[in-house]
Design a protein around this motif. Structure first.
Motif, PDB file in Angstrom:
ATOM      1  N   CYS A 217       7.687   2.808   2.812  1.00 50.82           N
ATOM      2  CA  CYS A 217       7.626   3.112   4.243  1.00 50.82           C
ATOM      3  C   CYS A 217       6.913   4.459   4.435  1.00 50.82           C
ATOM      4  O   CYS A 217       7.200   5.416   3.713  1.00 50.82           O
ATOM      5  N   SER A 218       6.026   4.501   5.420  1.00 46.70           N
ATOM      6  CA  SER A 218       5.249   5.731   5.608  1.00 46.70           C
ATOM      7  C   SER A 218       6.138   6.923   5.916  1.00 46.70           C
ATOM      8  O   SER A 218       5.834   8.050   5.569  1.00 46.70           O
TER       9      SER A 218
ATOM     10  N   ASP B 137      16.507   1.731  -1.792  1.00 44.54           N
ATOM     11  CA  ASP B 137      16.952   0.569  -1.029  1.00 44.54           C
ATOM     12  C   ASP B 137      18.052  -0.114  -1.865  1.00 44.54           C
ATOM     13  O   ASP B 137      17.881  -0.324  -3.068  1.00 44.54           O
ATOM     14  N   SER B 138      19.163  -0.477  -1.220  1.00 46.70           N
ATOM     15  CA  SER B 138      20.318  -0.984  -1.990  1.00 46.70           C
ATOM     16  C   SER B 138      20.041  -2.296  -2.717  1.00 46.70           C
ATOM     17  O   SER B 138      20.688  -2.591  -3.720  1.00 46.70           O
TER      18      SER B 138
ATOM     19  N   GLU C 159       6.294  -0.138   7.524  1.00 51.01           N
ATOM     20  CA  GLU C 159       7.320  -0.423   6.500  1.00 51.01           C
ATOM     21  C   GLU C 159       6.707  -1.297   5.408  1.00 51.01           C
ATOM     22  O   GLU C 159       6.993  -2.486   5.295  1.00 51.01           O
ATOM     23  N   HIS C 160       5.869  -0.687   4.592  1.00 48.46           N
ATOM     24  CA  HIS C 160       5.107  -1.422   3.582  1.00 48.46           C
ATOM     25  C   HIS C 160       6.030  -1.979   2.495  1.00 48.46           C
ATOM     26  O   HIS C 160       6.826  -1.252   1.922  1.00 48.46           O
ATOM     27  N   GLY C 161       5.905  -3.261   2.276  1.00 49.63           N
ATOM     28  CA  GLY C 161       6.734  -3.890   1.237  1.00 49.63           C
ATOM     29  C   GLY C 161       8.035  -4.473   1.772  1.00 49.63           C
ATOM     30  O   GLY C 161       8.719  -5.212   1.069  1.00 49.63           O
TER      31      GLY C 161
ATOM     32  N   GLU D 268      -3.545   5.832   7.662  1.00 43.84           N
ATOM     33  CA  GLU D 268      -3.671   4.981   8.855  1.00 43.84           C
ATOM     34  C   GLU D 268      -2.447   5.076   9.770  1.00 43.84           C
ATOM     35  O   GLU D 268      -2.398   4.459  10.831  1.00 43.84           O
ATOM     36  N   THR D 269      -1.464   5.864   9.426  1.00 47.60           N
ATOM     37  CA  THR D 269      -0.205   5.873  10.183  1.00 47.60           C
ATOM     38  C   THR D 269      -0.352   6.485  11.581  1.00 47.60           C
ATOM     39  O   THR D 269      -1.218   7.337  11.812  1.00 47.60           O
TER      40      THR D 269
END
Ligand code: SF4
Length: 358
Positions: free
Chosen positions: A87-88, A135-136, A198-200, A278-279
């Motif tokens: 995530c950016s 991330d859990s 939120e990449h991925g 790019e954000t």
């Protein structure tokens, strides 16, 4: 992996699953520290490499929070650091001094100590989560935390375990027989932010499909709108997410839902610019908060929270809404009540735990 970690059950099971992946043993590179790192490491966080570590620090520790604002008194179960998603806005980009997906493979052996701490204070409710430093569930298909940690939490009356994710990796959970006192939470955002930043992560629809499945399989669920980001048409965009929630979720089964606006240490800004050119998340106007983090001007934060508070209240009046790291003034103006202190907020959330689980 670190030298000497081969002896852990978790290491053996991970290596068995990753048998076609090159493995290298190396000397322990010392304890993880919370610190800023070289620009090179920040740029490349080593998200394609898993590092199996025998973690020597405390496995259960209070969320760092902040003294200057009202925090919820959460406890972190430190299963590992860094995250395969990207995530950016992720604060982990500046947070640790080591790259790679660090997995604490001695967790299972140290759980006894964790539960000793929990058992030593039976009148306290321990709200514990694994989703602060990673991330859990992102790595659960490989690490299988869901097989290791659910039972101990599920069997105790003074704790809950929250697994927070932006993935659809719920197979391990659904295969477990332990559901009591386990909370599965999804971080949500507007469709615009979710797609672009939120990449991925899986789509919002997919997250809510998984939440519905977990809910129908007997898990208690939670949601987190964090970070809320001001962007063009943000009201319409966040409304789309709440409409989707209405389509998939029974609101009575939601234990809590946090709201937190975008905030970051100043050192994160150049890293976001470099890693995510790019954000659009840095387009707003930010001021330095009492805790040294940049955040939106107070009136903007209040507007964001008040809007979501009203929208979510219209959906269901009892969702356990709370603000993450805000002042009493912001609470009062946007939520219509205030917890006064961090202890007050902790008591409010503890009461939710008692109501849901007894
Ligand atoms: S899912 Fe969470 S921990 Fe992972 S990159 Fe996104 S914000 Fe960071």
């Amino acid at each position: 992996m670190d030298e000497g970690v081969q002896k852990y059950k978790s290491t053996k099971s991970i290596l068995l699953q990753l048998k076609d992946i090159p493995v290298r043993a190396e000397k322990d590179d010392g304890p993880e520290e919370v610190a800023c790192v070289s620009n090179e490491l920040k740029r490349d966080m080593g998200k394609d490499t898993m590092h199996l570590v025998s973690y020597q620090g405390e496995f259960l520790k209070p969320c760092p929070g902040t003294k200057e604002y009202i925090c919820c008194g959460y406890q972190i179960l430190n299963v590992g650091t860094n995250c395969p998603l990207d995530c950016s806005y992720c604060i982990l980009q500046t947070y640790f001094n080591r790259p790679n997906l660090r997995v604490h493979v001695n967790l299972e052996e140290q759980l006894g100590q964790v539960f000793q701490t929990i058992d030593s204070d039976p009148d306290k409710i321990f709200r514990v989560g694994t989703g602060e430093f990673t991330d859990s569930l992102a790595l659960d298909p490989i690490i299988r935390w869901s097989e290791t940690i659910l039972r101990g939490f599920s069997e105790r009356k003074n704790t809950v375990l929250e697994l927070k994710t932006k993935t659809a990796n719920t197979a391990g959970l659904l295969g477990s027989k332990y559901r009591d006192r386990i909370i599965v939470s999804w971080s949500l955002n507007s469709p615009f932010i979710s797609c672009r930043e939120e990449h991925g992560a899986v789509s919002l629809t997919r997250r809510l499909e998984c939440a519905r499945e977990c809910q129908s399989e007997g898990f208690t669920i939670g949601f987190h709108f964090d970070p809320i980001i001001q962007h063009s048409n943000w009201m319409d965009e966040y409304r789309k997410t709440v409409d989707l929630m209405d389509k998939y979720i029974e609101p009575e089964g939601i234990i809590w839902m946090s709201l937190g606006s975008f905030r970051f240490m100043p050192a994160l800004k150049p890293i976001i610019r470099r890693r995510h050119p790019e954000t659009s998340i840095l387009d707003g106007e930010f001021v330095l908060g009492l805790d040294g983090k940049m955040r939106y001007f107070k009136p903007i934060r209040m507007e964001l929270y008040a809007f979501l508070n009203e929208l979510l209240h219209q959906w269901h009046p009892d969702l356990g809404l709370y603000l993450c790291m805000e002042s009493n003034e912001v609470w009062q103006e946007s939520m219509g009540w205030r917890p006064e202190t961090s202890e007050g907020l902790g008591n409010y959330l503890d009461e939710r735990v008692r109501n849901f689980f007894g």
